[in-house]
Design a protein around this motif. Structure first.
Motif, PDB file in Angstrom:
ATOM      1  N   VAL A  69       0.811  -1.169   0.061  1.00 43.46           N
ATOM      2  CA  VAL A  69      -0.081  -0.094  -0.024  1.00 43.46           C
ATOM      3  C   VAL A  69       0.761   1.332  -0.182  1.00 43.46           C
ATOM      4  CG1 VAL A  69      -2.097  -1.035   1.130  1.00 43.46           C
ATOM      5  CG2 VAL A  69      -0.214  -0.137   2.414  1.00 43.46           C
ATOM      6  N   SER A  70       0.206   2.489  -0.410  1.00 43.40           N
ATOM      7  CA  SER A  70       0.650   3.754  -0.468  1.00 43.40           C
ATOM      8  C   SER A  70      -0.093   4.461   0.402  1.00 43.40           C
ATOM      9  CB  SER A  70       0.823   4.374  -1.957  1.00 43.40           C
ATOM     10  OG  SER A  70       1.781   3.512  -2.593  1.00 43.40           O
ATOM     11  N   ILE A  71       0.457   5.036   1.587  1.00 42.35           N
ATOM     12  CA  ILE A  71      -0.498   5.805   2.267  1.00 42.35           C
ATOM     13  C   ILE A  71       0.113   7.152   2.550  1.00 42.35           C
ATOM     14  CG2 ILE A  71      -1.548   3.676   3.501  1.00 42.35           C
ATOM     15  CD1 ILE A  71       0.030   4.492   6.010  1.00 42.35           C
ATOM     16  N   HIS A  72      -0.767   8.185   3.109  1.00 39.77           N
ATOM     17  CA  HIS A  72      -0.501   9.398   3.817  1.00 39.77           C
ATOM     18  C   HIS A  72      -0.805   8.985   5.222  1.00 39.77           C
ATOM     19  CE1 HIS A  72       1.533  12.037   1.116  1.00 39.77           C
ATOM     20  NE2 HIS A  72       0.778  12.116   0.046  1.00 39.77           N
ATOM     21  N   LEU A  73       0.202   9.591   6.053  1.00 41.01           N
ATOM     22  CA  LEU A  73      -0.468   9.437   7.542  1.00 41.01           C
ATOM     23  C   LEU A  73       0.311  10.621   8.423  1.00 41.01           C
ATOM     24  CD1 LEU A  73       2.246   8.266   9.788  1.00 41.01           C
ATOM     25  CD2 LEU A  73       1.689   6.479   8.168  1.00 41.01           C
ATOM     26  N   VAL A  74      -0.523  11.157   9.222  1.00 42.99           N
ATOM     27  CA  VAL A  74      -0.102  12.187  10.351  1.00 42.99           C
ATOM     28  C   VAL A  74      -0.093  11.202  11.648  1.00 42.99           C
ATOM     29  CG1 VAL A  74      -0.442  14.361  11.545  1.00 42.99           C
ATOM     30  CG2 VAL A  74      -0.779  13.912   8.710  1.00 42.99           C
ATOM     31  N   ALA A  75       0.824  11.139  12.347  1.00 38.71           N
ATOM     32  CA  ALA A  75       0.707  10.499  13.907  1.00 38.71           C
ATOM     33  C   ALA A  75       0.976  11.562  14.693  1.00 38.71           C
ATOM     34  CB  ALA A  75       1.745   9.307  13.733  1.00 38.71           C
ATOM     35  N   THR A  76      -0.072  11.407  15.779  1.00 41.51           N
ATOM     36  CA  THR A  76       0.182  12.427  16.907  1.00 41.51           C
ATOM     37  C   THR A  76      -0.172  11.754  18.094  1.00 41.51           C
ATOM     38  OG1 THR A  76      -2.107  13.342  16.603  1.00 41.51           O
ATOM     39  CG2 THR A  76      -0.569  14.643  15.665  1.00 41.51           C
ATOM     40  N   ILE A  77       0.287  12.199  19.193  1.00 43.94           N
ATOM     41  CA  ILE A  77      -0.301  11.693  20.511  1.00 43.94           C
ATOM     42  C   ILE A  77      -1.751  12.275  20.692  1.00 43.94           C
ATOM     43  CG2 ILE A  77      -0.021  11.822  22.929  1.00 43.94           C
ATOM     44  CD1 ILE A  77       3.073  12.125  22.723  1.00 43.94           C
ATOM     45  N   HIS A  78      -2.587  11.402  21.054  1.00 46.42           N
ATOM     46  CA  HIS A  78      -3.843  11.440  21.061  1.00 46.42           C
ATOM     47  C   HIS A  78      -4.406  12.436  22.411  1.00 46.42           C
ATOM     48  CE1 HIS A  78      -8.361  10.764  21.589  1.00 46.42           C
ATOM     49  NE2 HIS A  78      -8.221  10.839  20.397  1.00 46.42           N
ATOM     50  N   LYS A  79      -5.282  13.201  22.283  1.00 45.42           N
ATOM     51  CA  LYS A  79      -5.871  14.399  23.281  1.00 45.42           C
ATOM     52  C   LYS A  79      -6.270  13.521  24.521  1.00 45.42           C
ATOM     53  CE  LYS A  79     -10.403  14.709  21.461  1.00 45.42           C
ATOM     54  NZ  LYS A  79     -11.273  15.428  20.761  1.00 45.42           N
ATOM     55  N   SER A  80      -6.376  12.277  24.353  1.00 39.02           N
ATOM     56  CA  SER A  80      -6.785  11.592  25.729  1.00 39.02           C
ATOM     57  C   SER A  80      -5.772  10.599  26.345  1.00 39.02           C
ATOM     58  CB  SER A  80      -8.097  10.801  25.238  1.00 39.02           C
ATOM     59  OG  SER A  80      -7.356   9.281  24.581  1.00 39.02           O
ATOM     60  N   SER A  81      -4.720  10.661  25.608  1.00 38.45           N
ATOM     61  CA  SER A  81      -3.323  10.061  26.337  1.00 38.45           C
ATOM     62  C   SER A  81      -2.934  10.582  27.708  1.00 38.45           C
ATOM     63  CB  SER A  81      -2.116  10.067  25.380  1.00 38.45           C
ATOM     64  OG  SER A  81      -1.055   9.345  25.682  1.00 38.45           O
ATOM     65  N   VAL A  82      -2.681   9.622  28.569  1.00 36.82           N
ATOM     66  CA  VAL A  82      -2.102  10.207  29.927  1.00 36.82           C
ATOM     67  C   VAL A  82      -0.460  10.289  29.903  1.00 36.82           C
ATOM     68  CG1 VAL A  82      -4.081   9.120  31.217  1.00 36.82           C
ATOM     69  CG2 VAL A  82      -2.113   7.592  30.616  1.00 36.82           C
ATOM     70  N   ALA A  83      -0.021   9.886  28.654  1.00 37.94           N
ATOM     71  CA  ALA A  83       1.415   9.835  28.489  1.00 37.94           C
ATOM     72  C   ALA A  83       1.852  10.820  27.284  1.00 37.94           C
ATOM     73  CB  ALA A  83       2.062   8.457  28.236  1.00 37.94           C
ATOM     74  N   GLY A  84       2.710  11.576  27.792  1.00 38.14           N
ATOM     75  CA  GLY A  84       3.118  12.314  26.490  1.00 38.14           C
ATOM     76  C   GLY A  84       2.369  13.920  26.426  1.00 38.14           C
ATOM     77  N   ARG A  85       2.728  14.455  25.498  1.00 44.30           N
ATOM     78  CA  ARG A  85       1.927  15.880  25.286  1.00 44.30           C
ATOM     79  C   ARG A  85       0.926  15.654  24.378  1.00 44.30           C
ATOM     80  NH1 ARG A  85       3.686  20.814  21.762  1.00 44.30           N
ATOM     81  NH2 ARG A  85       4.965  19.112  20.844  1.00 44.30           N
ATOM     82  N   PRO A  86      -0.167  15.843  24.548  1.00 38.19           N
ATOM     83  CA  PRO A  86      -1.415  15.734  23.686  1.00 38.19           C
ATOM     84  C   PRO A  86      -1.429  16.345  22.281  1.00 38.19           C
ATOM     85  CG  PRO A  86      -2.397  15.746  25.789  1.00 38.19           C
ATOM     86  CD  PRO A  86      -0.756  16.112  25.908  1.00 38.19           C
ATOM     87  N   LYS A  87      -1.614  15.943  21.180  1.00 40.05           N
ATOM     88  CA  LYS A  87      -1.425  16.701  19.759  1.00 40.05           C
ATOM     89  C   LYS A  87      -0.351  16.713  19.422  1.00 40.05           C
ATOM     90  CE  LYS A  87      -6.337  18.313  20.261  1.00 40.05           C
ATOM     91  NZ  LYS A  87      -7.107  19.489  19.930  1.00 40.05           N
ATOM     92  N   LYS A  88       0.790  16.501  19.937  1.00 37.25           N
ATOM     93  CA  LYS A  88       2.253  16.383  19.708  1.00 37.25           C
ATOM     94  C   LYS A  88       2.521  15.554  18.279  1.00 37.25           C
ATOM     95  CE  LYS A  88       6.913  15.361  20.594  1.00 37.25           C
ATOM     96  NZ  LYS A  88       7.878  14.500  21.224  1.00 37.25           N
TER      97      LYS A  88
END
Length: 162
Positions: A69-88
């Motif tokens: 497959v060929s995909i485009h993706l944007v990966a972020t830390i989800h806004k509900s995450s208890v770890a990391g900065r949300p939306k980073k």
């Protein structure tokens, strides 16, 4: 976790999410469409929202394990995450240009994203919320500065399937 797979109208998405149906970093289509529900294998503890593109196509035109497959993706830390900065933002093929091309099931992406692609049609766009156990787990990915226990948000577009 339970499986939650949704393809709904923009109005209903806002209602269910308390007004924040799609993160501001998520590319927004002109309007969400009432669509048939995309349904991957049972038992997946994450959420896949198909928000644009086809949800019905011939079996030959669907992503399968072993498909290139060929995909485009944007990966972020989800806004509900208890770890990391949300939306980073963690990674974006859209920022660098070319698609990410790989064979589904070869482990080149986190399991939750690869599994979420299975059954999608070429041209479909979806947002996947991936819990830590289907992402980078409790150890995280220190080199990529992804903390252990992070819930991930993947916005993907299936550009082509071979």
């Amino acid at each position: 976790f339970d499986v939650e797979i949704v393809a709904i109208s923009k109005k209903k998405a806002r209602e269910l999410s308390g007004g924040d149906a799609i993160d501001k970093d998520t590319p927004k289509p002109e309007s969400l469409k009432e669509q048939d529900v995309f349904a991957p294998k049972k038992g997946h503890p994450y959420k896949v929202d198909v928000y644009d593109g086809p949800t019905r196509c011939d079996r030959a035109d669907r992503v399968k394990k072993g498909s290139r497959v060929s995909i485009h993706l944007v990966a972020t830390i989800h806004k509900s995450s208890v770890a990391g900065r949300p939306k980073k933002k963690l990674h974006s093929t859209r920022d660098r240009g070319p698609t990410f091309d790989f064979v589904v099931g070869d482990g080149q992406l986190v399991k939750g994203c690869e599994d979420g692609l299975i059954g999608m049609c070429a041209g479909a766009k979806a947002v996947m919320v991936i819990p830590p156990e289907l992402g980078y787990g409790e150890k995280g990915a220190p080199g990529a500065k992804i903390p252990g226990g992070a819930t991930l948000n993947f916005d993907v577009e299936v550009v082509a399937i071979e």
